[in-house]
Design an enzyme around this catalytic site. Sequence first.
Site, PDB file in Angstrom:
ATOM      1  N   PHE A 123     -12.292  15.770  37.825  1.00  0.00           N
ATOM      2  CA  PHE A 123     -12.678  17.164  38.021  1.00  0.00           C
ATOM      3  C   PHE A 123     -14.194  17.337  38.136  1.00  0.00           C
ATOM      4  O   PHE A 123     -14.670  18.244  38.803  1.00  0.00           O
ATOM      5  CB  PHE A 123     -12.188  18.040  36.856  1.00  0.00           C
ATOM      6  CG  PHE A 123     -10.696  18.245  36.804  1.00  0.00           C
ATOM      7  CD1 PHE A 123      -9.851  17.725  37.778  1.00  0.00           C
ATOM      8  CD2 PHE A 123     -10.128  18.971  35.776  1.00  0.00           C
ATOM      9  CE1 PHE A 123      -8.478  17.908  37.723  1.00  0.00           C
ATOM     10  CE2 PHE A 123      -8.750  19.170  35.713  1.00  0.00           C
ATOM     11  CZ  PHE A 123      -7.922  18.642  36.681  1.00  0.00           C
ATOM     12  N   TYR A 177       1.596   0.780  19.176  1.00  0.00           N
ATOM     13  CA  TYR A 177       0.660  -0.004  19.977  1.00  0.00           C
ATOM     14  C   TYR A 177       1.261  -1.390  20.168  1.00  0.00           C
ATOM     15  O   TYR A 177       1.370  -2.166  19.210  1.00  0.00           O
ATOM     16  CB  TYR A 177      -0.678  -0.088  19.253  1.00  0.00           C
ATOM     17  CG  TYR A 177      -1.845  -0.506  20.109  1.00  0.00           C
ATOM     18  CD1 TYR A 177      -2.731   0.445  20.615  1.00  0.00           C
ATOM     19  CD2 TYR A 177      -2.084  -1.842  20.409  1.00  0.00           C
ATOM     20  CE1 TYR A 177      -3.817   0.067  21.394  1.00  0.00           C
ATOM     21  CE2 TYR A 177      -3.158  -2.220  21.181  1.00  0.00           C
ATOM     22  CZ  TYR A 177      -4.024  -1.267  21.676  1.00  0.00           C
ATOM     23  OH  TYR A 177      -5.094  -1.638  22.452  1.00  0.00           O
TER      24      TYR A 177
END
Length: 538
Positions: free
Chosen positions: A263, A456
Amino acid sequence: MQTRNIYKWGSPEVEEKLPEHTLKFLEEQFPVDKEFKASLPKGELPLNSLKKSKLSQATITKLKQIVGKDYVLLDNSSRARHSIGKFYTEIYRARFGEVSDVVDVVVSPKNEAEVIEVIALANAGKIPVIPYGAGSTVTKALQAPKGGISLDLSRLNRIIEFNAIDSTVTVEAGVYGPVLEKHLNERGYTCGHFPQSFEFSTVGGWIAAKGAGQASTGYGKIEDILLSLTAITPSGKFESKAYPAASIGPDLFRLFLGTEGSFGVITKATLKIRKFHPENSAKGSFIFKNFEKAVETMRDVMQAGFGKPHFFRIQDPEETDISFHMSGLHGGKEDLFLRFIGYKPMERSLMHIIVDGDPSYAKEVLKKIKKIAKRNGGFSTGESPVNKWLHQRYSSAYLRDYLMDEGIRIDTLETAVSWSNLHELWEKTRAYIKSHENTSCMVHISHAYENGANLYFIFLSPIKGKNEITDFVKFHKGIIDSIHKHGGSLSHHHGIGRMLSPWMEGEVGKEGLRILSSIKKTFDPKGIMNPGGLLGLK
C-alpha cells in the site's frame, strides 16, 4: 548490512558450531548423500547473469539527484541482495549463484522528504517500488517479478522522541531492533518485541509483516504495541495521531499493518513502551508426561485471570526429544531420572515461563502457574532450561546455515489456531510432515491467548539434490494445505508475501480480496507498490 551473506542468516562473523554428540545424532537421524554434500557450495559464489536494469539513464540521474549518487546502487551484488529474503528456496538457489526476479536499482533515502520524491518519480513513470528493511522476510515479499526500485530504508534510523510521561517512543522505520532496545533499556524501558529476527529486523519490517516477538504473550504482537504511523503512498502522505484510544471511525493506520509494502512505505511509528527491570523477572520450567497436559496447563493459565507470563513456550514431544539430544542431555542422569519417574522420551513435553514486571506480581503469577502445572502432572525443572534457551534465542537461527552445509534441509511454517482445533491440527499436520521420507517434525507453541495459540512447525530432512526445489515446493504446499484444512490461519506472525498469496482467497474470501484490492487502488492507483501477486492481489 552489506557484509551480511546473501544466502546465510546473519553476520558472517558468527558461526554456530555444533558439538560432536550433536553431529553424531544428526548423521544418524538424517542420512545424507555424501557425494552431494561434498558438492554443495559453502562459500560465496559469483552470481549468475542477472536481468539487466530496465531503468533509463534519465531516471537513474534523477534518483541520484534526489538521494545522492552514493546511495543509488546498480551493481549485481546489491540488486541481488535486495531481491531475496530468507525463504528456503531463495537461499538454496542463491548458494548456486541463482537469483531471479531482481530489482533494477537500490535506492537509499535519508529522510521522509526523499522518500516522497522517490515515490513521486516512480509513480509518474509507473516504476515498481519494493520497501526494504533488513531482508529477513521468509514470505518471498522482496522478490521483484516486475523489477523496479528497492527502497532501502536503513538510513531512516533516527529515534525521534522518547516520552516517559506517555510511555511511548517515536522512531523512523529503519531503526533496528537492538538499537531501539538498547536506547530504551538505558532508560529503564523495553519495547517488548523480540522476534527471532530481532538482530536483523527493523521497526518498519515488524509493522509491515504484522509480526510477533518471543515475549508477545505478555507484551502483545506489534499491532498491540503500535499507536500510530506515517506512510508515504503514491496518492500522498498518510499520518495518524498517537492517541491511547479513540472512537473516530476505523483505525486507518492499521490498514498498513501486514501489507508488506503493497500500500505504501512506512516511514515513522510511535510505539508503546513498558518499564523494564530484568532482575525482577520470575522464571520457571516444567516437564509434562505428554503434550496434551502441557497444552491444558497453558490454556488454564491463560484463562485463569490472575495474570499471564510474558514469555510462554511449550515444546512438543519430538522437539523436546531432539533438544535433549542436541544439548547432550540424552542418556544423562537427568534424562534417566525423568524416565524413571514416568516422563518418557517422545512423550514428554517441556514448558518455559518468564514473568516480567513488579517483583511481587512476577512471583505471584509464577506461583499460581506452578500450582496449575503441578495439578496437571508437571514436574518442575527450575530456571536452567529457560536460561539455556535465552542464551541461544537468536543464535539458533544460524543453525539453518550449518545444517544446509551438512546437507540437511530445515524450514518452518507457523499458524494460529483455537484451543478446540489445536490438537487435531497438530496431529494431522505432523502426520503429513512425518509421512515424508526421513523427516523429523518439531512443533512448539510460543504465543498464547485466552482463545487459542500458535503452532510453529519445524521440519528437517536430507536435501534431495537434483530434485530438491521440486520436492520441497510440493511438500511445502501440502503442509500449508493441511494447516488450512484443519482450522489454522495462513500465518500468525511471518506474514503472507508471495509464498502464501495463492491461499488468500480461501482465507479472506472473494469479498475480502475485493476490499483489499479496493484499498490498494485508493493508495496506489497505478499499482507500483510491491506488485506481482503479494497478498493475493493482482
